[in-house]
Scaffold this motif. Structure first.
Motif, PDB file in Angstrom:
ATOM      1  N   ILE A 162      75.521  59.952  46.311  1.00 22.21           N
ATOM      2  CA  ILE A 162      75.864  58.649  46.131  1.00 22.21           C
ATOM      3  C   ILE A 162      74.498  58.679  45.195  1.00 22.21           C
ATOM      4  CG2 ILE A 162      76.737  57.109  47.725  1.00 22.21           C
ATOM      5  CD1 ILE A 162      73.839  56.021  47.913  1.00 22.21           C
ATOM      6  N   ALA A 163      74.154  58.295  44.077  1.00 25.66           N
ATOM      7  CA  ALA A 163      73.259  57.792  42.790  1.00 25.66           C
ATOM      8  C   ALA A 163      72.122  58.714  43.125  1.00 25.66           C
ATOM      9  CB  ALA A 163      72.966  57.015  41.765  1.00 25.66           C
ATOM     10  N   PRO A 164      71.294  58.441  42.137  1.00 27.94           N
ATOM     11  CA  PRO A 164      69.858  59.303  42.665  1.00 27.94           C
ATOM     12  C   PRO A 164      69.163  58.040  43.291  1.00 27.94           C
ATOM     13  CG  PRO A 164      70.083  60.220  41.112  1.00 27.94           C
ATOM     14  CD  PRO A 164      71.201  59.164  41.248  1.00 27.94           C
ATOM     15  N   SER A 165      67.893  58.127  44.460  1.00 29.76           N
ATOM     16  CA  SER A 165      67.833  57.240  44.869  1.00 29.76           C
ATOM     17  C   SER A 165      66.183  56.258  43.748  1.00 29.76           C
ATOM     18  CB  SER A 165      66.161  57.659  46.429  1.00 29.76           C
ATOM     19  OG  SER A 165      65.502  56.903  46.782  1.00 29.76           O
ATOM     20  N   GLY A 166      65.243  56.100  43.881  1.00 29.34           N
ATOM     21  CA  GLY A 166      64.506  55.610  43.067  1.00 29.34           C
ATOM     22  C   GLY A 166      63.129  54.562  43.505  1.00 29.34           C
ATOM     23  N   ASN A 167      62.804  53.541  42.414  1.00 31.87           N
ATOM     24  CA  ASN A 167      61.697  52.675  43.342  1.00 31.87           C
ATOM     25  C   ASN A 167      62.670  51.513  42.786  1.00 31.87           C
ATOM     26  OD1 ASN A 167      59.786  50.864  43.410  1.00 31.87           O
ATOM     27  ND2 ASN A 167      58.258  51.857  42.111  1.00 31.87           N
ATOM     28  N   PHE A 168      62.975  50.905  44.278  1.00 29.09           N
ATOM     29  CA  PHE A 168      64.130  49.917  43.893  1.00 29.09           C
ATOM     30  C   PHE A 168      63.447  48.675  43.993  1.00 29.09           C
ATOM     31  CE2 PHE A 168      66.794  53.332  45.181  1.00 29.09           C
ATOM     32  CZ  PHE A 168      67.699  53.032  44.663  1.00 29.09           C
ATOM     33  N   GLY A 169      61.994  47.953  43.429  1.00 28.81           N
ATOM     34  CA  GLY A 169      60.875  47.047  43.301  1.00 28.81           C
ATOM     35  C   GLY A 169      60.308  47.104  44.728  1.00 28.81           C
ATOM     36  N   ASN A 170      60.623  48.542  45.388  1.00 27.03           N
ATOM     37  CA  ASN A 170      59.491  48.879  46.258  1.00 27.03           C
ATOM     38  C   ASN A 170      58.261  48.510  46.249  1.00 27.03           C
ATOM     39  OD1 ASN A 170      62.151  51.212  46.585  1.00 27.03           O
ATOM     40  ND2 ASN A 170      62.714  50.097  48.603  1.00 27.03           N
ATOM     41  N   THR A 171      57.841  48.395  45.075  1.00 25.45           N
ATOM     42  CA  THR A 171      56.538  48.641  45.118  1.00 25.45           C
ATOM     43  C   THR A 171      56.181  46.898  43.913  1.00 25.45           C
ATOM     44  OG1 THR A 171      56.580  49.350  42.722  1.00 25.45           O
ATOM     45  CG2 THR A 171      55.431  50.634  44.822  1.00 25.45           C
ATOM     46  N   ALA A 172      55.301  46.966  44.033  1.00 30.19           N
ATOM     47  CA  ALA A 172      55.121  44.795  43.950  1.00 30.19           C
ATOM     48  C   ALA A 172      53.564  44.302  42.242  1.00 30.19           C
ATOM     49  CB  ALA A 172      55.016  44.147  44.443  1.00 30.19           C
ATOM     50  N   THR A 173      53.265  45.448  42.634  1.00 35.16           N
ATOM     51  CA  THR A 173      51.916  45.467  41.625  1.00 35.16           C
ATOM     52  C   THR A 173      51.147  46.981  40.860  1.00 35.16           C
ATOM     53  OG1 THR A 173      50.736  45.581  43.192  1.00 35.16           O
ATOM     54  CG2 THR A 173      51.249  43.403  43.034  1.00 35.16           C
ATOM     55  N   ILE A 174      50.340  46.654  40.562  1.00 36.63           N
ATOM     56  CA  ILE A 174      50.137  47.958  39.493  1.00 36.63           C
ATOM     57  C   ILE A 174      48.455  47.823  39.106  1.00 36.63           C
ATOM     58  CG2 ILE A 174      50.892  47.504  37.164  1.00 36.63           C
ATOM     59  CD1 ILE A 174      51.083  50.977  38.745  1.00 36.63           C
ATOM     60  N   ASN A 175      47.620  48.716  39.269  1.00 39.86           N
ATOM     61  CA  ASN A 175      46.468  48.346  38.900  1.00 39.86           C
ATOM     62  C   ASN A 175      45.831  48.583  37.067  1.00 39.86           C
ATOM     63  OD1 ASN A 175      47.059  50.997  40.339  1.00 39.86           O
ATOM     64  ND2 ASN A 175      45.021  52.209  38.699  1.00 39.86           N
ATOM     65  N   CYS A 176      45.381  47.154  37.082  1.00 45.33           N
ATOM     66  CA  CYS A 176      45.302  47.496  35.588  1.00 45.33           C
ATOM     67  C   CYS A 176      44.236  48.803  34.874  1.00 45.33           C
ATOM     68  CB  CYS A 176      44.930  46.471  35.120  1.00 45.33           C
ATOM     69  SG  CYS A 176      46.575  45.206  35.468  1.00 45.33           S
ATOM     70  N   ASP A 177      43.730  48.977  35.400  1.00 45.28           N
ATOM     71  CA  ASP A 177      42.768  50.144  35.342  1.00 45.28           C
ATOM     72  C   ASP A 177      43.576  51.806  35.534  1.00 45.28           C
ATOM     73  OD1 ASP A 177      42.495  50.119  38.142  1.00 45.28           O
ATOM     74  OD2 ASP A 177      40.290  50.846  37.956  1.00 45.28           O
ATOM     75  N   ASN A 178      44.975  51.610  35.435  1.00 47.99           N
ATOM     76  CA  ASN A 178      45.878  53.178  35.559  1.00 47.99           C
ATOM     77  C   ASN A 178      45.945  53.069  34.388  1.00 47.99           C
ATOM     78  OD1 ASN A 178      47.649  54.808  35.631  1.00 47.99           O
ATOM     79  ND2 ASN A 178      48.807  53.401  37.645  1.00 47.99           N
ATOM     80  N   PRO A 179      44.949  54.564  34.242  1.00 45.84           N
ATOM     81  CA  PRO A 179      45.154  55.807  32.843  1.00 45.84           C
ATOM     82  C   PRO A 179      46.228  56.303  33.068  1.00 45.84           C
ATOM     83  CG  PRO A 179      45.028  57.101  34.966  1.00 45.84           C
ATOM     84  CD  PRO A 179      44.561  55.897  35.162  1.00 45.84           C
ATOM     85  N   LEU A 180      47.362  56.183  33.172  1.00 45.40           N
ATOM     86  CA  LEU A 180      49.273  56.123  33.099  1.00 45.40           C
ATOM     87  C   LEU A 180      49.539  55.463  32.705  1.00 45.40           C
ATOM     88  CD1 LEU A 180      50.514  57.183  36.423  1.00 45.40           C
ATOM     89  CD2 LEU A 180      49.549  58.729  34.888  1.00 45.40           C
ATOM     90  N   LEU A 181      49.051  53.986  32.418  1.00 47.21           N
ATOM     91  CA  LEU A 181      50.035  53.054  31.195  1.00 47.21           C
ATOM     92  C   LEU A 181      48.900  53.591  29.808  1.00 47.21           C
ATOM     93  CD1 LEU A 181      48.627  50.057  33.815  1.00 47.21           C
ATOM     94  CD2 LEU A 181      51.109  50.905  33.263  1.00 47.21           C
ATOM     95  N   SER A 182      49.845  52.756  29.262  1.00 50.27           N
ATOM     96  CA  SER A 182      49.808  53.433  27.874  1.00 50.27           C
ATOM     97  C   SER A 182      48.497  51.673  27.115  1.00 50.27           C
ATOM     98  CB  SER A 182      50.162  53.935  26.726  1.00 50.27           C
ATOM     99  OG  SER A 182      51.528  52.365  26.771  1.00 50.27           O
ATOM    100  N   THR A 183      48.128  51.758  26.106  1.00 50.35           N
ATOM    101  CA  THR A 183      47.038  50.478  25.679  1.00 50.35           C
ATOM    102  C   THR A 183      48.278  49.734  25.587  1.00 50.35           C
ATOM    103  OG1 THR A 183      46.269  51.653  24.618  1.00 50.35           O
ATOM    104  CG2 THR A 183      45.723  49.268  24.010  1.00 50.35           C
ATOM    105  N   GLN A 184      49.186  49.780  25.110  1.00 47.87           N
ATOM    106  CA  GLN A 184      50.757  48.537  24.695  1.00 47.87           C
ATOM    107  C   GLN A 184      50.667  48.409  26.232  1.00 47.87           C
ATOM    108  OE1 GLN A 184      54.584  49.101  25.357  1.00 47.87           O
ATOM    109  NE2 GLN A 184      54.918  47.718  23.632  1.00 47.87           N
ATOM    110  N   GLN A 185      51.396  49.372  26.659  1.00 52.28           N
ATOM    111  CA  GLN A 185      51.656  48.589  28.353  1.00 52.28           C
ATOM    112  C   GLN A 185      50.818  48.255  29.394  1.00 52.28           C
ATOM    113  OE1 GLN A 185      52.622  52.770  29.734  1.00 52.28           O
ATOM    114  NE2 GLN A 185      54.764  53.279  28.620  1.00 52.28           N
ATOM    115  N   ARG A 186      50.145  48.557  28.778  1.00 52.37           N
ATOM    116  CA  ARG A 186      48.870  47.421  30.131  1.00 52.37           C
ATOM    117  C   ARG A 186      48.865  46.223  29.350  1.00 52.37           C
ATOM    118  NH1 ARG A 186      45.116  50.334  28.981  1.00 52.37           N
ATOM    119  NH2 ARG A 186      45.751  51.655  31.086  1.00 52.37           N
ATOM    120  N   GLY A 187      49.039  45.849  27.784  1.00 49.59           N
ATOM    121  CA  GLY A 187      48.439  44.847  27.304  1.00 49.59           C
ATOM    122  C   GLY A 187      49.658  43.372  27.154  1.00 49.59           C
TER     123      GLY A 187
END
Length: 1015
Positions: free
Chosen positions: A335-360
């Motif tokens: 069947i279609a690929p797996s993924g993150n199906f809402g399995n994670t509910a939060t993100i740390n806001c000092d995450n360097p993977l986030l761009s300034t725009q995304q963090r804002g």
């Protein structure tokens, strides 16, 4: 396919008929029996016997090669659509074992098609003769015996389809429109496709003993079928999402778990990534993931089988017999690929993977929520805020203060607070880099039967047998995400030493192997990250069956037990049986903890056994023979008493009457009461999450495809089954993929289910038309205390429409009101529900004639066969006692019927064939017309494009040519006209790729050729 004629049965004085242990003259029973012959198997070109059996209008496929989502890897048959566990499958009258620790029904993959002499299908119920799991009927595979010589058959086949779908919905132009904006996910396939290649080679070798008292027939075979993907067909290359506002065209829908992703904040405002990796508003009609093309329409499989059947007449009283069978079957369900199906509910806001725009955007979601919830805030003000952040690449504290002040709320930054950390963020992102989820299934099955039989004297005969069967399952599920690893791979911080992004778990030492998984950029996923977050899931198990049976049969005519109006006397069969069924399933930690992101929940191992001691008996008594207007009157009956280790004591009985006023016509009737005890899977399956199908959440007041909305008073409130007004109106409650979570599981407190079966009919064999026979039989089967589940969709209806408190308490929504993301779920465990009943009429007819009798000697012979079923009712009672708790699926399809495992159930189906024995030496031709009647959507909505799935006509052609005395060439084409299947966006996981491939020919024209050499 039709009832056997007097001429056919005259060659054998007494035979054993399916549904009775009593030897009878002629194939004449009080219950209807339909037959498929070895020639039918050869002429159809099928490499899987279940594909031919389920062409019978009395039979429906359950698990088969077209199932990918939820595939057990087995092939099962469901007579009367009553469930495959209520259909007993036999080999030479001996039962087959559980097919899998995942499915209690027998696996037809174990049947060597090359050794099948005929298949007898009894559809009137036979629990009194064979045991409780024969409520719907019996499929008995009669195998070849006394074969001599060597026979080798090689066959090749493939699907050939021309893509020119022109059914309702204007689908091709819709896909072309989507391809213009999203070519990576939407493409029309080539105009002509060749796919699903099938190869099979089999060998049968038989030798008789020099004294002619015994025979050994051995067989070996190899088969390989290639995969068929949904993307190969224009009608499956887009996952239907409903219809447009005008109602004249389907839409291409898909899953909200998409690529490059859907990122939903606490206010349920959703974003996706543009080409610059900036967050932009997520639009479902544009950004949903098209999951259908990667689904397997046909699972690839590979099978090796071998075995032997033997018997030897030791002396006048003893014949020894044995059967040994081995089968190795492998298949892959994708069947279609797996993924993150809402399995994670939060993100740390000092995450360097986030761009300034995304963090804002996401880390100020508390402000967005405040603005949205404020009654003085307009939609335009909310949109202005979102648009300002998107355009500005972030929002300054002053700008936030101004927007907050305008909305009449206080911003967190105005109070001098930092950004919320961690901030709420549901991520729905598809693992396109890893490819489709693949369940690699491998079954090894072993079956052995030994016994002796013979005649005690002129009146009595006996049989004693013992059999042992074992099926081993090994499954590896690949390309799946680990939720625990995914959580750690998204918890990324800046390494104080190198300044590079690093998992927090690496710095604190809890998981030094963690690799950051960057899904905030389209090209951010590295192979190292993929290797870390993907894990295999492993399960293994077995089923085991032991059966010991002893029986005697007697003809007491010579003992004087004869009616004064008959010449034949009482016939009896008496016996006892011990049976033990056991299974064990072991799952690894990833399965058992629910750590697989795309599994819907935990799959927990189970183990258990159930055994039974049975006593059974049958009788057949001719009352009248050879009198005027009473050529024959016969009564028969059967009784079976069972004592289950799990399920208590049950009894089953049957009475039948056969009346022939003249030799040309017979009337028959039977009545049976049966009790089915719960099987091991019913009792002991561990609780775990799974998915059910539903077009719309009844509490979603915004969905344009909604068929009927529940009242606001039922939906809006503070109970666990209710939502807020904002949630009911934000459009997030309805799953884009039409799939929702439910909790399934066994129940050790189940009670046995009871059934009543009534059949009556007429058999017509006119002497003025030699070679013609016809039977018409009415059937009525009613099951009470049905062992099943209420059905999650039925539970929602009972709560929101019926106001049933018991149903409402089974609904547990998550924090954002959803039943398809996070931990939202409907509890739907096994229980005893109200019942299930079906009724209808079977028609069987056959006519064989020699054209020489009509003065056309040079034109050969003709044979006609017809079998058809009219389905009067297929009614389920959930037992909940509200207005919609009883529903009839005859002539229907849709989510309500699917809730109880019922696919499309047309009111009329038939199979009609003609064979021509040509005057040309060794040449035979044949044609078959298969008809499937129309079905209507079970919701009753007539404005839908798919409110009716049109009736289907299929034409199959075949021929054979005996090239030499020992070489025969066969070939044919099934679905010659290359019909497209009817489509619907409500098939869910009960079907596959917008249709029901277990009902309709979904893969186009199938051509085959084979050659048989005998030595």
């Amino acid at each position: 396919m039709a009832q056997s004629t007097e001429e056919e049965s005259a060659t054998v004085s007494e035979i054993v008929v399916t549904g009775s242990r009593i030897r009878q003259a002629n194939l004449v029973t009080t219950s209807p029996v339909t037959q498929v012959t070895a020639e039918d198997v050869r002429e159809s070109g099928v490499s899987r016997v279940e594909d031919l059996v389920t062409q019978l209008p009395q039979a429906f496929a359950a698990q088969n090669s077209t199932v990918s989502n939820g595939a057990s890897g087995t092939a099962t048959v469901s007579l009367r659509n009553l469930g495959s566990t209520r259909t007993l499958v036999l080999i030479d009258g001996k039962r087959m074992p559980y097919g899998s620790p995942l499915d209690a029904a027998a696996d037809l993959n174990q049947i060597p098609a090359q050794l099948v002499e005929r298949v007898e299908v009894l559809t009137g119920g036979a629990s009194a003769v064979y045991g409780s799991d024969a409520i719907a009927g019996v499929v008995n595979f009669i195998m070849k015996k006394d074969f001599e010589g060597l026979e080798i058959t090689a066959q090749y086949g493939q699907y050939l389809h021309h893509n020119d779908y022109d059914g309702p919905g204007n689908l091709r132009s819709v896909i072309e429109g989507r391809a213009a904006t999203n070519p990576a996910q939407f493409q029309l396939p080539d105009d002509d496709v060749q796919t699903g290649f099938s190869r099979e080679i089999t060998a049968i070798m038989g030798v008789s003993s020099p004294d002619g008292k015994g025979n050994i027939t051995a067989y070996a075979g190899y088969r390989k079928n290639n995969k068929v993907l949904g993307r190969d067909y224009d009608y499956a290359s887009c996952s239907l999402g409903g219809q447009n506002a005008a109602g004249d065209s389907f839409t291409c829908g898909g899953s909200g778990t998409s690529y490059p992703g859907q990122f939903t904040d606490f206010a349920n405002y959703a974003y996706t990534l543009d080409a610059n990796n900036d967050f932009v508003p997520y639009v479902g009609s544009r950004d949903a993931y098209n999951f259908g093309p990667l689904n397997y329409y046909q699972r690839p499989d590979e099978r090796y089988n071998l075995g032997a059947f033997a018997h030897y007449q030791v002396n006048d009283k003893i014949e020894a017999f044995a059967q040994l069978m081995f089968n190795d079957y492998q298949s892959v369900a994708q069947i279609a690929p797996s993924g993150n199906f809402g399995n994670t509910a939060t993100i740390n806001c000092d995450n360097p993977l986030l761009s300034t725009q995304q963090r804002g955007l996401i880390c100020e979601s508390d402000l967005v929520a405040d603005i949205i919830d404020d009654p003085d805030t307009t939609d335009n003000e909310v949109q202005d805020f979102i648009d300002g952040v998107i355009a500005g690449g972030g929002t300054s504290a002053d700008a936030l203060d101004q927007i907050a002040a305008a909305a009449g709320v206080q911003s967190c930054t105005a109070a001098g607070a930092d950004l919320i950390d961690p901030c709420p963020l549901y991520i729905l992102r598809r693992n396109v880099e890893g490819g489709g989820r693949q369940s690699h299934l491998n079954y090894e099955s072993y079956r052995g039967v030994i016994g002796i039989r013979g005649e005690l004297d002129a009146a009595w005969s006996y049989e004693v047998s013992a059999q042992y069967s074992k099926v081993r399952l090994a499954q590896i599920y690949r390309n799946e995400f680990s939720v625990a690893r995914l959580t750690r791979a998204l918890d990324v911080v800046t390494d104080p030493s190198s300044g590079a992004p690093v998992c927090a778990s690496v710095l604190d030492g809890t998981d030094p192997n963690c690799v950051p998984y960057n899904l905030f950029r389209r090209d951010g996923v590295t192979q190292e990250a993929l290797d870390y977050v993907q894990v295999p899931l492993v399960m293994s198990g077995y089923t085991e069956q032991q059966v010991v049976t002893a029986s005697i049969t007697g003809d007491l005519t010579d003992k004087g037990l004869v009616s004064p109006w008959a010449e034949s006397g009482l016939k009896l069969a008496l016996g006892m049986e011990y049976r033990r069924d056991a299974l064990d399933l072991v799952t690894d930690v990833t399965y058992s903890t629910g750590d697989g992101a795309g599994q819907g929940g935990a799959t927990i191992g189970l183990g258990g056994a159930n055994s039974t001691y049975d006593l059974f008996g049958e009788f057949q008594l001719p009352i009248v023979e050879g009198l005027p207007f009473a050529e024959s009157i016969t009564v028969d009956g059967a009784y079976r008493a069972s004592d289950y280790a799990q399920g208590g004591k049950t009894d089953t009985w049957k009475l039948g009457l056969d009346y022939a006023p003249v030799s040309d016509i017979r009337f028959r009737a039977s009545y049976q009461q049966a009790t089915r005890a719960p099987n091991v899977i019913d009792l002991f399956t561990a609780q775990g999450f799974n998915l059910f199908d539903l077009d719309d959440d009844p509490c979603d007041f915004t969905d344009p495809n909604e068929d009927g909305t529940a009242s606001s008073s039922a939906c809006i409130g503070s109970n666990p089954w209710q939502v807020t007004s904002a949630q009911a109106n934000n459009g997030f409650l309805t799953s884009p993929a039409g799939q929702y979570n439910y909790l399934q599981g066994g129940n050790p407190d189940l009670n046995p289910e009871d059934s009543e079966t009534t059949t009556f009919g007429i058999v017509f064999t006119p002497s003025f038309l030699p070679g013609f026979n016809m039977s018409v039989d009415y059937f009525d089967i009613e099951i009470t205390n049905l062992i099943s589940s209420i059905g999650a969709a039925n539970t929602l209806d009972a709560c929101y429409t019926g106001g049933l408190q018991q149903a409402c308490e089974a609904i547990q929504r998550n924090a954002n009101g959803s039943l398809w993301s996070g931990d939202g779920v409907v509890v739907d465990l096994n229980t005893n529900i109200g019942g299930l009943k079906t009724s209808g009429v079977d028609i069987n007819a056959g006519y064989n004639l020699d054209l020489a009798d009509f003065g056309a000697a040079s034109f050969g012979t003709l044979g006609f066969a017809f079998t058809g079923t009219w389905l009067e009712s297929l009614e389920t009672d959930t037992g909940l006692g509200f207005a919609n708790s009883v529903f009839d699926c005859a002539g229907k399809f849709g989510n309500t019927c699917a809730a109880n495992g019922i696919a499309a159930s047309p009111e009329w189906r038939h199979r009609a064939s003609v064979s021509w024995g040509t005057p040309w030496d060794g040449v035979n031709l044949g044609a078959t017309w298969r008809y499937i009647g129309e079905v209507e959507i079970d919701s009753g909505v007539t404005t839908r494009l798919d409110s009716t799935l049109e009736d289907q006509h299929y034409l199959d052609l075949n021929g054979s040519w005996q090239l030499r005395d020992n070489v025969t060439l066969r070939g044919g084409v099934n679905n010659v006209l290359d019909n497209d299947p009817p489509l619907s966006y409500s098939v869910g996981t009960t079907g596959n790729n917008n249709t029901y491939p277990q009902v309709y020919d979904a893969m186009g024209r199938y051509a085959f050729i084979s050659v048989t050499a005998s030595f």
